[in-house]
Design a protein around this motif. Structure first.
Motif, mmCIF file in Angstrom:
data_model
loop_
_atom_site.group_PDB
_atom_site.id
_atom_site.type_symbol
_atom_site.label_atom_id
_atom_site.label_comp_id
_atom_site.label_asym_id
_atom_site.label_seq_id
_atom_site.Cartn_x
_atom_site.Cartn_y
_atom_site.Cartn_z
ATOM 1 N N TYR A 39 -2.331 3.049 -10.367
ATOM 2 C CA TYR A 39 -1.172 2.161 -10.365
ATOM 3 C C TYR A 39 -1.440 0.922 -11.230
ATOM 4 O O TYR A 39 -0.576 0.495 -11.998
ATOM 5 C CB TYR A 39 -0.807 1.743 -8.934
ATOM 6 C CG TYR A 39 0.362 0.806 -8.913
ATOM 7 C CD1 TYR A 39 1.657 1.284 -9.078
ATOM 8 C CD2 TYR A 39 0.178 -0.568 -8.784
ATOM 9 C CE1 TYR A 39 2.740 0.417 -9.109
ATOM 10 C CE2 TYR A 39 1.249 -1.433 -8.811
ATOM 11 C CZ TYR A 39 2.529 -0.943 -8.968
ATOM 12 O OH TYR A 39 3.592 -1.793 -9.003
ATOM 13 N N ASN A 54 1.329 7.601 -6.576
ATOM 14 C CA ASN A 54 0.195 8.476 -6.876
ATOM 15 C C ASN A 54 0.565 9.899 -7.292
ATOM 16 O O ASN A 54 -0.024 10.415 -8.245
ATOM 17 C CB ASN A 54 -0.801 8.488 -5.714
ATOM 18 C CG ASN A 54 -1.597 7.204 -5.643
ATOM 19 O OD1 ASN A 54 -1.714 6.487 -6.625
ATOM 20 N ND2 ASN A 54 -2.141 6.919 -4.481
ATOM 21 N N ARG A 107 0.839 -1.215 0.000
ATOM 22 C CA ARG A 107 0.000 0.000 0.000
ATOM 23 C C ARG A 107 0.868 1.258 0.000
ATOM 24 O O ARG A 107 0.581 2.213 -0.717
ATOM 25 C CB ARG A 107 -0.938 0.006 1.201
ATOM 26 C CG ARG A 107 -2.065 -1.005 1.079
ATOM 27 C CD ARG A 107 -3.012 -0.970 2.277
ATOM 28 N NE ARG A 107 -3.359 0.361 2.710
ATOM 29 C CZ ARG A 107 -4.401 1.081 2.247
ATOM 30 N NH1 ARG A 107 -5.185 0.567 1.328
ATOM 31 N NH2 ARG A 107 -4.650 2.284 2.713
ATOM 32 N N LYS A 108 1.930 1.245 0.781
ATOM 33 C CA LYS A 108 2.815 2.406 0.865
ATOM 34 C C LYS A 108 3.498 2.674 -0.476
ATOM 35 O O LYS A 108 3.608 3.832 -0.918
ATOM 36 C CB LYS A 108 3.857 2.186 1.967
ATOM 37 C CG LYS A 108 4.738 3.389 2.209
ATOM 38 C CD LYS A 108 5.656 3.179 3.405
ATOM 39 C CE LYS A 108 6.498 4.425 3.643
ATOM 40 N NZ LYS A 108 7.277 4.338 4.871
ATOM 41 N N ASN A 142 0.942 3.989 -2.977
ATOM 42 C CA ASN A 142 0.649 5.389 -2.650
ATOM 43 C C ASN A 142 1.792 6.316 -3.048
ATOM 44 O O ASN A 142 1.565 7.475 -3.395
ATOM 45 C CB ASN A 142 0.324 5.547 -1.173
ATOM 46 C CG ASN A 142 -1.052 5.018 -0.827
ATOM 47 O OD1 ASN A 142 -1.922 4.935 -1.683
ATOM 48 N ND2 ASN A 142 -1.238 4.652 0.429
#
Length: 143
Positions: A40, A30, A23-24, A27
């Motif tokens: 993504y 983004n 997730r990191k 992100n």
């Protein structure tokens, strides 16, 4: 927590740091993808198509480890925006071929600096650590 439930502690799970890191990392992309109007998942589809130019939906799903239920609406949207083409195989109508258009290829130039920007924007790994992690992750994925 009782000793018999030690395996249920979050800090004892391999899955959680993998999930949180994924997730990191997504992100972190983004700020670079959003101005291009890309998610993504769309970006990784483009990476495959920039490399291979044309693949079946099945091949794309296998490479990206995504199912047709995820890929089909994504590809329909990219087709509607003029980035990809979708057509049925002449040999087997059950197979859909996905190809990249000139508009899709034009995004390649806009995206070419993204990997370097991510590397220099604070990934807390040395080059050797990143290579080791890459190898371990693919060992896990392919195992």
């Amino acid at each position: 927590m009782a000793q018999e439930y030690e395996q249920l502690k979050l800090e004892n799970q391999l899955c959680f740091p993998l999930y949180a890191c994924a997730r990191k990392i997504v992100n972190a992309y983004n700020p670079y993808l959003k101005p291009l109007g890309l998610t993504y998942t769309q970006y990784v589809v483009f990476m495959v198509l920039w490399d291979k130019e044309s693949v079946t939906v099945g091949q794309l799903g296998e490479i990206l480890r995504l199912d047709a239920g995820t890929l089909t609406p994504l590809l329909k949207r990219l087709e509607k925006e003029g980035y990809v083409t979708r057509r049925r195989s002449e040999e087997d109508e059950r197979i859909t071929l996905v190809g990249i258009t000139d508009k899709g290829n034009a995004l390649k130039e806009a995206c070419k600096e993204i990997p370097q920007k991510l590397t220099t924007s604070g990934l807390p790994l040395t080059e050797d650590e990143a290579k080791e992690l890459y190898g371990l992750l693919y060992k896990f994925l392919n195992g």
